[in-house]
Design an enzyme around this catalytic site. Structure first.
Site, PDB file in Angstrom:
ATOM      1  N   ASP A  26       0.858  -1.163   0.000  1.00 58.67           N
ATOM      2  CA  ASP A  26       0.000   0.000   0.000  1.00 58.67           C
ATOM      3  C   ASP A  26       0.909   1.233   0.000  1.00 58.67           C
ATOM      4  OD1 ASP A  26      -2.527   1.390   0.250  1.00 58.67           O
ATOM      5  OD2 ASP A  26      -1.927   1.818   2.310  1.00 58.67           O
ATOM      6  N   ASP A  28      -0.262   5.171   0.743  1.00 50.69           N
ATOM      7  CA  ASP A  28      -0.567   6.151   1.783  1.00 50.69           C
ATOM      8  C   ASP A  28      -0.463   5.503   3.155  1.00 50.69           C
ATOM      9  OD1 ASP A  28      -1.146   8.172  -0.051  1.00 50.69           O
ATOM     10  OD2 ASP A  28      -3.223   7.543  -0.244  1.00 50.69           O
TER      11      ASP A  28
END
Length: 367
Positions: A26, A28
């Protein structure tokens, strides 16, 4: 370690970068927060690549195109190509094209990444409800405002299918969590009375696409969110590593639902480069390194204590691993975070470091 092992118990006797062929990261809250890289992460990912791990980037943020995401990563010291990136806009566009066929009219609500993905999937991008779109695809965009939401509402009331790239209520930022796409999706759903089709994580389609592109055999999902990254890994049949640089803190982790409990835990992506200790039962207690968590006096009370010294390689999370194992063993289904008694100053300091409150003194004896 495998995706079928009990969460956190098995650990990893070798650094995950040497065990798993691909990390599905991922972005953010994992690689960067806002415009800046998480300190030490570019160097950690460089080292992971050096020892043979390949990297794929899987983001629920739909605002930017894969080319823009790859350029940003490269600027931060994490070289990437557009093909290394899977966005939730791409997943939504694929789902809509499969449902409605190429050439279907779609109204995008969100950043430029939404429109670009729809166009690349052979769909016709329109700008108004009066254009009679067959679907509205809603993704995160900093510039999304009232007029955009109103256009989506009118289109959906006229029969368009509401598709959301993700339902993340928040996004991480240097100022703390801020409203995410899910908050805006909720506005549209509340006004129309129609629940959207959500295509991003935890739906396994995004991770599955990244697995196909990388030909991964032993993937490891690395994320900061339990409800998207960790649950998504479980649904995709992949092992998972939770990092604490984003929205999940120790209290949220302790209260995690069964399908949101990670296989590995680390402060940040440097956890790819170190072995992870196992958590072992010891009577009614659970032990990790020198740390032990055992039932205390009263319901949902755990006592945390540690022996003298610290084992080589202790990353400061062994006590939290022991607490998670002890609490989850008592609550195989959902449960609130326990009350924790610190047995001694080191345990009290650890709880403070993890942001966990310490309960009052425990007068019970270990069973």
């Amino acid at each position: 370690m495998s995706a079928d092992a009990a969460p956190l118990l098995a650990g990893s006797s070798a650094p995950p970068a040497q065990v798993h062929d691909v990390a599905l990261l991922d972005l953010d809250g994992v690689v960067y927060v806002g415009p800046e890289a998480v300190p030490g992460v570019p160097e950690a990912l460089h080292e992971a690549r050096r020892v043979g791990m390949r990297l794929g980037f899987v983001t629920n943020n739909a605002a930017r195109t894969p080319e823009q995401v790859a350029a940003h990563l490269s600027e931060l010291g994490v070289p990437a190509e557009a093909d290394d990136v899977i966005t939730s806009s791409q997943a939504a566009a694929t789902v809509v094209a499969d449902l409605l066929g190429a050439g279907a009219r779609v109204l995008p609500v969100g950043g430029p990444g939404v429109s670009a993905a729809l166009d690349a999937a052979g769909l016709v991008v329109v700008g108004r409800a009066e254009d009679r779109p067959a679907a509205v695809v809603q993704g995160y965009g900093r510039e999304v405002g009232w007029a955009d939401l109103a256009e989506a509402v009118v289109a959906i009331r006229n029969g368009a299918r509401h598709v959301a790239t993700n339902a993340d209520a928040t996004i991480p930022s240097p100022r703390g969590p801020l409203p995410g796409n899910g908050a805006m999706v909720g506005v549209v759903a509340d006004v129309t009375g129609q629940a959207p089709l959500v295509t991003g994580k935890p739906d396994p389609a995004m991770h599955a696409e990244c697995l196909r592109r990388t030909d991964a055999r032993r993937p490891l999902v690395v994320g900061d969110r339990l409800d998207t990254d960790i649950e998504g890994a479980r649904r995709a049949g992949a092992a998972s590593l939770l990092v604490l640089t984003g929205v999940t803190d120790a209290a949220v982790l302790l209260a995690a639902a069964p399908d949101r409990r990670p296989d590995l835990l680390a402060e940040d992506c440097t956890g790819l480069l170190r072995a992870h200790p196992s958590v072992v039962p010891d009577g009614p207690s659970w032990r990790c390194g020198t740390w032990t968590a055992h039932p205390g006096e009263g319901e949902d009370v755990l006592v945390l204590e540690t022996g003298q010294g610290a084992p080589t390689g202790d990353d400061g999370l062994d006590g939290l691993r022991a607490l998670c194992a002890a609490h989850w063993a008592r609550h195989p289904a959902d449960a609130a975070a326990p009350r924790i008694v610190a047995a001694g100053a080191p345990a009290e300091a650890a709880l403070h470091r993890w942001g966990l409150p310490a309960a009052g003194p425990d007068r019970g004896r270990r069973a």
